[in-house]
Design an enzyme around this catalytic site. Structure first.
Site, mmCIF file in Angstrom:
data_model
loop_
_atom_site.group_PDB
_atom_site.id
_atom_site.type_symbol
_atom_site.label_atom_id
_atom_site.label_comp_id
_atom_site.label_asym_id
_atom_site.label_seq_id
_atom_site.Cartn_x
_atom_site.Cartn_y
_atom_site.Cartn_z
ATOM 1 N N ASP A 17 1.600 -5.292 9.234
ATOM 2 C CA ASP A 17 1.196 -3.806 7.871
ATOM 3 C C ASP A 17 0.101 -3.770 6.891
ATOM 4 O O ASP A 17 -0.343 -5.239 6.910
ATOM 5 C CB ASP A 17 2.776 -3.740 7.071
ATOM 6 N N ASP A 19 -0.666 -2.906 3.515
ATOM 7 C CA ASP A 19 -0.177 -2.804 1.778
ATOM 8 C C ASP A 19 1.307 -3.691 1.289
ATOM 9 O O ASP A 19 2.363 -3.947 2.501
ATOM 10 C CB ASP A 19 0.025 -1.102 1.170
#
Length: 244
Positions: A17, A19
Site C-alpha cells: 500500500d 498512504d
C-alpha cells in the site's frame, strides 16, 4: 503479532500500500511527502524479486504515479479497479454507476469546505481529516446515496469514506496479479495500514503468505510494524534469498 521476517525468499511476491504504509499520512492527499530513500529501495527489491513487486493503492493513477516518477511499478489503482500489469498494459474494470454518490459528495463539500472530494474514474471519496466531527455525516450521506444499489459498496478508511464497485477490493487485485507473470506461483506478502487493506491481508494469508499491518488497531494480519518509517526501514534492510 510478530515482526516481519528479515529475509524473503526470491520466490516471494511483494505487494505494498502507499498512504500510511510507504508514505506518512498528511492532512491532504496532495500534501504527502516521499522519503528520498524510498524510490531506490523499491527499485532494488523490484529487481531482486524478478519484477514481482507491485503497489496496491486506493489512489488514482494520476495522483499516485508522480510520487515515484520516473519509476513505474506494476500497480493496482483505485483498490484494483484500474491495474497496471508487469508489462505496463492496463486492465480496467467496468465503471460503476456513481452519479448519485457524486451528487451527494458535491453537496457535502459545498456545505462544508473543510471536506475534500476525490472523483476518480471508478469511485468517489470524501475526506474529512480536517473536519473529524463530520465523520458520521459523511458516512450517513454517502451511504444513503447508494442505498438499494447492490453494485456499489461504501468503504470507510482513515478519515475517508469512499463509494466504489462492490466487486473491487485489494484482495481481488492481489489475486489478479498472482495469476500473471512474474507474480504467478510466488509466496505473497502484503503490507498495509488501513481497514481497506484487510481484504488483502486475508487473501495473502489464505494462500500461505504474510500480511503486515502498519500501525496500531485491530487487524487479521499475522505481522505488524509500528508506523511507516518502521516499514521503510524494514524494506531498506530486507534481504532476498536466492531462488536456487
Amino acid at each position: 503479532m510478530r515482526s516481519p521476517p528479515e529475509q524473503l525468499p526470491g520466490a516471494a511476491a511483494l505487494f505494498l500500500d502507499f498512504d500510511g504504509t510507504l508514505a506518512d499520512l498528511a492532512p491532504r492527499p496532495d500534501a504527502v511527502r516521499v522519503d528520498p530513500d524510498l524510490r531506490p529501495t523499491l527499485q532494488r527489491l523490484h529487481r531482486q524479486l524478478g519484477g514481482a513487486l507491485a503497489l496496491v493503492s486506493g489512489r488514482a493513477q494520476q495522483d499516485l504515479d508522480p510520487f515515484l516518477a520516473p519509476l513505474q511499478l506494476p500497480t493496482a489503482f483505485e483498490h484494483g479497479a484500474v491495474r497496471r500489469r508487469a508489462g505496463q498494459d492496463m486492465a480496467v474494470a467496468p465503471a460503476p454507476p456513481l452519479e448519485a454518490a457524486l451528487a451527494a459528495a458535491r453537496a457535502l463539500v459545498a456545505r462544508h469546505p473543510a471536506l475534500l472530494m476525490e472523483h476518480k474514474s471508478h469511485s468517489v471519496a470524501v475526506h474529512y481529516r480536517q473536519a473529524p466531527d463530520l465523520e458520521d455525516l459523511c458516512r450517513d450521506r454517502m451511504g444513503q446515496a447508494i442505498a438499494g444499489e447492490p453494485s456499489l459498496h461504501l468503504l470507510q478508511g482513515k478519515a475517508v469514506v469512499e463509494v466504489k464497485s462492490s466487486t473491487v477490493n485489494k484482495g481481488e487485485a492481489i489475486t489478479a496479479f498472482l495469476r500473471e507473470p512474474p507474480f504467478r506461483g510466488r509466496l505473497p506478502v502484503f503490507a498495509g495500514d488501513d481497514v481497506t487493506d484487510e481484504a488483502g491481508f486475508r487473501r495473502v494469508q489464505q494462500m500461505g503468505g504474510i500480511g503486515i499491518k502498519v500501525g496500531d488497531g485491530p487487524s487479521c494480519a499475522s505481522h505488524r510494524v509500528a508506523d511507516p518509517p518502521s516499514l521503510r526501514r524494514w524494506l531498506g534492510q530486507l534481504s532476498i534469498t536466492s531462488q536456487s
